[in-house]
Design a protein around this motif. Structure first.
Motif, PDB file in Angstrom:
ATOM      1  N   GLY A 123      26.425  28.240  59.525  1.00 25.61           N
ATOM      2  CA  GLY A 123      24.902  28.303  59.360  1.00 25.61           C
ATOM      3  C   GLY A 123      24.450  29.048  58.338  1.00 25.61           C
ATOM      4  O   GLY A 123      23.157  29.336  58.281  1.00 25.61           O
ATOM      5  N   HIS A 124      25.030  29.578  57.448  1.00 28.71           N
ATOM      6  CA  HIS A 124      24.613  30.537  56.273  1.00 28.71           C
ATOM      7  C   HIS A 124      23.939  31.475  56.580  1.00 28.71           C
ATOM      8  O   HIS A 124      23.035  32.013  55.958  1.00 28.71           O
ATOM      9  CB  HIS A 124      23.878  29.426  55.415  1.00 28.71           C
ATOM     10  CG  HIS A 124      24.505  28.215  54.891  1.00 28.71           C
ATOM     11  ND1 HIS A 124      25.280  27.960  53.733  1.00 28.71           N
ATOM     12  CD2 HIS A 124      24.242  27.020  55.110  1.00 28.71           C
ATOM     13  CE1 HIS A 124      25.991  26.875  53.709  1.00 28.71           C
ATOM     14  NE2 HIS A 124      25.077  26.309  54.313  1.00 28.71           N
ATOM     15  N   THR A 125      24.330  32.141  57.610  1.00 32.83           N
ATOM     16  CA  THR A 125      23.664  33.371  58.183  1.00 32.83           C
ATOM     17  C   THR A 125      24.507  34.547  58.256  1.00 32.83           C
ATOM     18  O   THR A 125      24.032  35.751  58.508  1.00 32.83           O
ATOM     19  CB  THR A 125      23.214  32.996  59.644  1.00 32.83           C
ATOM     20  OG1 THR A 125      24.452  32.784  60.447  1.00 32.83           O
ATOM     21  CG2 THR A 125      22.255  32.023  59.730  1.00 32.83           C
ATOM     22  N   ALA A 126      25.806  34.663  57.730  1.00 35.41           N
ATOM     23  CA  ALA A 126      26.606  35.592  57.952  1.00 35.41           C
ATOM     24  C   ALA A 126      26.210  36.959  57.140  1.00 35.41           C
ATOM     25  O   ALA A 126      26.330  38.130  57.546  1.00 35.41           O
ATOM     26  CB  ALA A 126      28.145  35.138  57.495  1.00 35.41           C
ATOM     27  N   LYS A 127      25.603  36.467  56.011  1.00 33.45           N
ATOM     28  CA  LYS A 127      25.329  37.421  55.116  1.00 33.45           C
ATOM     29  C   LYS A 127      24.087  38.525  55.763  1.00 33.45           C
ATOM     30  O   LYS A 127      23.574  39.422  55.268  1.00 33.45           O
ATOM     31  CB  LYS A 127      24.708  37.214  53.772  1.00 33.45           C
ATOM     32  CG  LYS A 127      23.503  36.016  53.688  1.00 33.45           C
ATOM     33  CD  LYS A 127      23.309  35.590  52.666  1.00 33.45           C
ATOM     34  CE  LYS A 127      22.235  34.391  52.430  1.00 33.45           C
ATOM     35  NZ  LYS A 127      22.746  33.576  53.361  1.00 33.45           N
ATOM     36  N   ASP A 128      23.625  37.958  56.604  1.00 28.33           N
ATOM     37  CA  ASP A 128      22.450  38.533  57.424  1.00 28.33           C
ATOM     38  C   ASP A 128      22.575  39.425  58.719  1.00 28.33           C
ATOM     39  O   ASP A 128      21.524  39.976  59.188  1.00 28.33           O
ATOM     40  CB  ASP A 128      21.256  37.547  57.663  1.00 28.33           C
ATOM     41  CG  ASP A 128      20.581  36.863  56.356  1.00 28.33           C
ATOM     42  OD1 ASP A 128      20.266  37.516  55.391  1.00 28.33           O
ATOM     43  OD2 ASP A 128      20.665  35.611  56.514  1.00 28.33           O
ATOM     44  N   LEU A 129      23.682  39.288  59.038  1.00 29.08           N
ATOM     45  CA  LEU A 129      24.178  39.731  60.387  1.00 29.08           C
ATOM     46  C   LEU A 129      24.082  41.314  60.393  1.00 29.08           C
ATOM     47  O   LEU A 129      23.722  42.106  61.428  1.00 29.08           O
ATOM     48  CB  LEU A 129      25.568  39.480  60.776  1.00 29.08           C
ATOM     49  CG  LEU A 129      25.801  37.894  60.780  1.00 29.08           C
ATOM     50  CD1 LEU A 129      27.304  37.623  61.338  1.00 29.08           C
ATOM     51  CD2 LEU A 129      24.771  37.164  62.001  1.00 29.08           C
ATOM     52  N   GLY A 130      24.439  41.838  59.153  1.00 27.66           N
ATOM     53  CA  GLY A 130      24.255  43.356  59.238  1.00 27.66           C
ATOM     54  C   GLY A 130      22.830  43.875  59.585  1.00 27.66           C
ATOM     55  O   GLY A 130      22.739  44.928  60.053  1.00 27.66           O
ATOM     56  N   ARG A 131      21.526  43.331  58.954  1.00 23.45           N
ATOM     57  CA  ARG A 131      20.488  43.674  59.229  1.00 23.45           C
ATOM     58  C   ARG A 131      20.047  43.248  60.573  1.00 23.45           C
ATOM     59  O   ARG A 131      19.241  44.096  61.122  1.00 23.45           O
ATOM     60  CB  ARG A 131      19.423  42.826  58.291  1.00 23.45           C
ATOM     61  CG  ARG A 131      19.777  43.446  56.747  1.00 23.45           C
ATOM     62  CD  ARG A 131      18.843  42.616  55.672  1.00 23.45           C
ATOM     63  NE  ARG A 131      17.351  43.062  56.006  1.00 23.45           N
ATOM     64  CZ  ARG A 131      16.206  42.387  55.522  1.00 23.45           C
ATOM     65  NH1 ARG A 131      16.565  41.611  54.432  1.00 23.45           N
ATOM     66  NH2 ARG A 131      15.185  42.702  55.757  1.00 23.45           N
ATOM     67  N   ILE A 132      20.483  42.271  61.198  1.00 26.37           N
ATOM     68  CA  ILE A 132      20.260  42.049  62.591  1.00 26.37           C
ATOM     69  C   ILE A 132      20.741  42.999  63.290  1.00 26.37           C
ATOM     70  O   ILE A 132      20.319  43.477  64.164  1.00 26.37           O
ATOM     71  CB  ILE A 132      20.810  40.712  62.821  1.00 26.37           C
ATOM     72  CG1 ILE A 132      19.915  39.580  62.207  1.00 26.37           C
ATOM     73  CG2 ILE A 132      20.475  40.284  64.502  1.00 26.37           C
ATOM     74  CD1 ILE A 132      20.750  38.107  62.035  1.00 26.37           C
TER      75      ILE A 132
END
Length: 261
Positions: A123-132
């Motif tokens: 889903g091209h979301t791995a880089k955003d997991l930290g902020r979530i």
């Protein structure tokens, strides 16, 4: 309770049969959550083609919040499928506009307002997991059948509930893998093992859940429905065996009909 599903979508196109079905890991999980009475949204991108309209309309019909589905010029992700001797054979995959998907700041704020966020490796979301994770919103993430993908170790430290689908039985090799990945950060690592059920590890104890035997019509979506059931258990503050039981129940429903949903 509301869950944000974010990431990939796909339309399975059966050209010879003249049929198409909506899907994609987060998309499926959102639909299954709605089926179980839990509000869900889907954040992602579709193209300007008829498949994009079809996918969004299908989600709305199931009650999923599509307010953060973006539309970009181009084609919606599609997998071309054939039925050969009764078996589903996957052909070309065209990622289309999903290839460039990236959550906006507004998308991030939106998903973090939910009780839990679920996504997956495509889903091209791995880089955003930290902020979530930093927002205090729990993260569930499906690594599918890709235990050795570099994304696993890059992202798993920001995941609360990590899911893997492995073609295996309950072996010491599987348990060793689960210990290794749980030590990197997740509260719980869950492995679905097909007909052998599922296994979970919380850093202290392994938990095993068998399958619920039903007349199987189609395995499409079985793993995603397990994840949805497990998430339902998490939101209802059930213990790990209770969450796994919910996952098995959810899968047993999906197995009894053709298509993911």
């Amino acid at each position: 309770m509301k869950v944000a599903a974010v990431g990939d979508n796909c339309v399975d196109v059966y050209k010879e049969e003249g049929k198409q079905y909506p899907g994609g890991n987060p998309v499926n999980v959102a639909v299954y959550l709605e089926r179980m009475g839990i509000d869900a949204s889907y954040t992602g991108v579709v193209g300007t083609d008829e498949q994009g309209e079809f996918l969004v309309d299908s989600l709305r019909a199931k009650g999923v919040d599509t307010s953060h589905v973006h539309v970009s010029e181009g084609s919606t992700a599609a997998t071309y499928v054939q039925i050969v001797n009764g078996n589903r054979v996957f052909g070309d995959y065209v990622e289309g506009v999903m290839a460039d998907f990236k959550m906006s700041e507004e998308d991030l704020s939106f998903v973090c307002s939910h009780d839990l966020v679920v996504s997956g490796i495509w889903g091209h979301t791995a880089k955003d997991l930290g902020r979530i994770k930093e927002s205090g919103t729990p993260v569930a993430f499906d690594y599918s059948d890709q235990p050795n993908d570099p994304v696993v170790d890059q992202s798993i430290g920001n995941v609360d509930y990590a899911f893997f689908g492995l073609e295996s039985d309950d072996t010491e090799q599987v348990r060793s893998f689960m210990r290794e990945k749980q030590a990197l950060g997740p509260k719980v690592v869950v492995v679905t093992l097909g007909e052998h059920g599922s296994l979970a590890f919380d850093g202290e104890e392994f938990y095993k859940q068998g399958i619920i035997e039903v007349e199987v019509a189609d395995t499409m979506g079985a793993g995603d429905s397990f994840i949805a059931g497990f998430i339902k258990g998490v939101l209802e503050n059930k213990d790990i065996p209770g969450c796994m039981s919910e996952g098995a129940k959810s899968s047993s429903v999906t197995l009894q009909y053709s298509g993911a949903w």
